[in-house]
Scaffold this active site. Sequence first.
Site, PDB file in Angstrom:
ATOM      1  N   ILE A  37       0.762  -1.374  -0.178  1.00  0.00           N
ATOM      2  CA  ILE A  37       0.039  -0.040   0.064  1.00  0.00           C
ATOM      3  C   ILE A  37       1.048   0.940  -0.057  1.00  0.00           C
ATOM      4  CG2 ILE A  37      -1.632   1.324   1.341  1.00  0.00           C
ATOM      5  CD1 ILE A  37      -2.557  -1.541   2.607  1.00  0.00           C
TER       6      ILE A  37
ATOM      7  N   ASP B 191      11.714   2.560   6.119  1.00  0.00           N
ATOM      8  CA  ASP B 191      11.393   1.221   6.091  1.00  0.00           C
ATOM      9  C   ASP B 191      12.542   0.132   6.339  1.00  0.00           C
ATOM     10  OD1 ASP B 191      10.406  -1.559   4.617  1.00  0.00           O
ATOM     11  OD2 ASP B 191       8.758  -0.080   4.051  1.00  0.00           O
TER      12      ASP B 191
ATOM     13  N   ALA C 193       4.298  -1.842   9.450  1.00  0.00           N
ATOM     14  CA  ALA C 193       3.625  -2.838  10.327  1.00  0.00           C
ATOM     15  C   ALA C 193       3.978  -4.210   9.780  1.00  0.00           C
ATOM     16  CB  ALA C 193       2.089  -2.659  10.633  1.00  0.00           C
TER      17      ALA C 193
ATOM     18  N   TYR D  32      -2.930  -8.970  16.526  1.00  0.00           N
ATOM     19  CA  TYR D  32      -2.849  -7.755  15.399  1.00  0.00           C
ATOM     20  C   TYR D  32      -3.940  -6.976  15.514  1.00  0.00           C
ATOM     21  CZ  TYR D  32      -3.172  -5.993  10.696  1.00  0.00           C
ATOM     22  OH  TYR D  32      -3.198  -5.212   9.519  1.00  0.00           O
TER      23      TYR D  32
ATOM     24  N   PHE E  44     -11.034 -22.688   1.405  1.00  0.00           N
ATOM     25  CA  PHE E  44     -11.536 -23.391   2.791  1.00  0.00           C
ATOM     26  C   PHE E  44     -12.717 -23.221   3.245  1.00  0.00           C
ATOM     27  CE2 PHE E  44      -6.874 -22.093   2.917  1.00  0.00           C
ATOM     28  CZ  PHE E  44      -6.350 -23.557   3.209  1.00  0.00           C
TER      29      PHE E  44
HETATM   30  N1  LIG Z   1      -3.319  -5.323   2.912  1.00  0.00           N
HETATM   31  C1  LIG Z   1      -4.502  -5.268   3.585  1.00  0.00           C
HETATM   32  O1  LIG Z   1      -5.328  -5.693   3.343  1.00  0.00           O
HETATM   33  C2  LIG Z   1      -4.548  -4.504   4.928  1.00  0.00           C
HETATM   34  C3  LIG Z   1      -5.691  -4.671   5.832  1.00  0.00           C
HETATM   35  C4  LIG Z   1      -5.534  -3.976   7.004  1.00  0.00           C
HETATM   36  C5  LIG Z   1      -4.595  -3.387   7.367  1.00  0.00           C
HETATM   37  N2  LIG Z   1      -3.419  -3.271   6.679  1.00  0.00           N
HETATM   38  C6  LIG Z   1      -2.231  -2.354   7.332  1.00  0.00           C
HETATM   39  O2  LIG Z   1      -1.672  -1.652   6.281  1.00  0.00           O
HETATM   40  C7  LIG Z   1      -0.442  -1.199   6.384  1.00  0.00           C
HETATM   41  C8  LIG Z   1       0.321  -1.450   5.123  1.00  0.00           C
HETATM   42  O3  LIG Z   1       0.314  -3.139   4.772  1.00  0.00           O
HETATM   43  P1  LIG Z   1       0.590  -3.709   3.305  1.00  0.00           P
HETATM   44  O4  LIG Z   1      -0.487  -4.683   3.114  1.00  0.00           O
HETATM   45  O5  LIG Z   1       1.104  -2.544   2.424  1.00  0.00           O
HETATM   46  O6  LIG Z   1       1.721  -4.726   3.985  1.00  0.00           O
HETATM   47  P2  LIG Z   1       3.381  -4.632   3.295  1.00  0.00           P
HETATM   48  O7  LIG Z   1       3.884  -5.982   4.426  1.00  0.00           O
HETATM   49  O8  LIG Z   1       3.403  -4.631   2.087  1.00  0.00           O
HETATM   50  O9  LIG Z   1       3.924  -2.996   4.004  1.00  0.00           O
HETATM   51  C9  LIG Z   1       4.489  -2.909   5.268  1.00  0.00           C
HETATM   52  C10 LIG Z   1       5.781  -2.279   5.137  1.00  0.00           C
HETATM   53  O10 LIG Z   1       6.236  -2.061   6.313  1.00  0.00           O
HETATM   54  C11 LIG Z   1       7.603  -2.412   6.532  1.00  0.00           C
HETATM   55  N3  LIG Z   1       8.072  -2.729   7.722  1.00  0.00           N
HETATM   56  C12 LIG Z   1       7.477  -3.546   8.523  1.00  0.00           C
HETATM   57  N4  LIG Z   1       7.923  -3.669  10.059  1.00  0.00           N
HETATM   58  C13 LIG Z   1       8.549  -2.417   9.845  1.00  0.00           C
HETATM   59  C14 LIG Z   1       9.475  -1.899  10.957  1.00  0.00           C
HETATM   60  N5  LIG Z   1       9.702  -2.187  11.961  1.00  0.00           N
HETATM   61  N6  LIG Z   1      10.208  -0.785  10.433  1.00  0.00           N
HETATM   62  C15 LIG Z   1       9.938  -0.181   9.650  1.00  0.00           C
HETATM   63  N7  LIG Z   1       9.254  -0.818   8.496  1.00  0.00           N
HETATM   64  C16 LIG Z   1       8.484  -1.863   8.715  1.00  0.00           C
HETATM   65  C17 LIG Z   1       7.689  -3.642   5.653  1.00  0.00           C
HETATM   66  O11 LIG Z   1       9.039  -3.758   5.128  1.00  0.00           O
HETATM   67  C18 LIG Z   1       6.756  -3.152   4.330  1.00  0.00           C
HETATM   68  O12 LIG Z   1       7.452  -2.285   3.539  1.00  0.00           O
HETATM   69  C19 LIG Z   1      -0.086  -2.061   7.724  1.00  0.00           C
HETATM   70  O13 LIG Z   1      -0.011  -1.235   8.806  1.00  0.00           O
HETATM   71  C20 LIG Z   1      -1.054  -3.092   7.721  1.00  0.00           C
HETATM   72  O14 LIG Z   1      -1.213  -3.586   9.045  1.00  0.00           O
HETATM   73  C21 LIG Z   1      -3.256  -3.704   5.727  1.00  0.00           C
END
Ligand SMILES: NC(=O)c1ccc[n+]([C@@H]2O[C@H](COP(=O)([O-])OP(=O)(O)OC[C@H]3O[C@@H](n4cnc5c(N)ncnc54)[C@H](O)[C@@H]3O)[C@@H](O)[C@H]2O)c1
Length: 315
Positions: free
Chosen positions: A13, A32, A74, A139, A200
């Site tokens: 995202i 990141d 995250a 989570y 599932f």
């Molecule tokens: N994708 C979904 O459907 C969804 C749904 C609900 C919430 N979210 C939230 O949206 C956000 C983005 O999710 P995403 O789907 O793009 O996931 P993603 O794993 O692609 O992105 C997360 C990014 O955070 C970075 N990261 C993780 N731990 C870190 C740390 N300790 N320090 C610095 N960087 C760190 C990762 O390297 C990655 O680039 C997250 O907070 C996730 O919880 C996503």
Amino acid sequence: MAKYLVTGGAGFIGSHLCDALIARGDEVRVLDNLSTGRRENLASEVEFILGDVTDEDAVQKASIDIDGCFHLAAIASVAQSTEDWVGTHEVNLTGAIRVLDAARATKFPVVYASSAAVYGDNASMPLCESDRASPLTPYGADKLGCELHARVASVLHNIPTTGMRFFNVYGPRQDPRSPYSGVISIFTDRLSRCLNIPIFGDGQQSRDFIFVGDVVRFLIAAMDRADTRAAIYNVCSGQSTNLRQLAQTLATVSGVTPQIEYLPARQGDIRASLGDPARAAKILNVRAEVSLGEGLSQTVSHHVTTTLDTSKAAE
Ligand SMILES: NC(=O)c1ccc[n+]([C@@H]2O[C@H](COP(=O)([O-])OP(=O)(O)OC[C@H]3O[C@@H](n4cnc5c(N)ncnc54)[C@H](O)[C@@H]3O)[C@@H](O)[C@H]2O)c1
């Protein structure tokens, strides 16, 4: 023109958000640790800092001279949060508090990723922001914790904060290799390799899918209006799609008929999740615009292009 910090900007995202901010002329800095994100996801204009959101120095330095922060970093894996309870908590909640703490000096606004996981076993349909939060996983509990601490940051320190409860986000760059990845990226990947699609249970479980480009518009609208009321918004389409319908729509857009393999239902799987997008529509004037068919079509063609590029590079 403004300058924004995007934590987790190299991820799925976050990288789309960075692209959109650059396209509208903003400056973008990313913090990141590349645990799941990829440097290649980022345009050359982005200032990249390799660092961890749990590291006070890294967050403080990344926060210098910014007009706002999108906090998306995250561990986005619900399964990992149950296995490594404390470790994910440090990233998912302490990391968020680090960002809020960094905002205390200059009061830059923080728009952060929450999740529909905060609703947990609340079976209301559709789910409104005022419905009871009832997380079932570490989570979800940590995302709810982010919302509570963001409220404290707003009330106690006058930091504008806005929480975005993402439902099921899908689109290009979502990593299908991760076992925790979204169902759409996994289905797309398997279909493109002519593998069967595992479902599932009976396939009637439904989700509210929202295209990543729409999510980016919600995030930017929230930043443009962030204030100290510490608002929370559902980021959803308001459309319910069950897994059978999803497989069917994917088959239509990709032109491949899937072989569906029905496996025993997984314990703890939520039967239905549907959000009410009315609050964001009313206050932020933003709503999902990309239909599932259109979004899936973009996702499939991106997947085909990147798979072709990867196999060419390997030749
Ligand atoms: N994708 C979904 O459907 C969804 C749904 C609900 C919430 N979210 C939230 O949206 C956000 C983005 O999710 P995403 O789907 O793009 O996931 P993603 O794993 O692609 O992105 C997360 C990014 O955070 C970075 N990261 C993780 N731990 C870190 C740390 N300790 N320090 C610095 N960087 C760190 C990762 O390297 C990655 O680039 C997250 O907070 C996730 O919880 C996503």
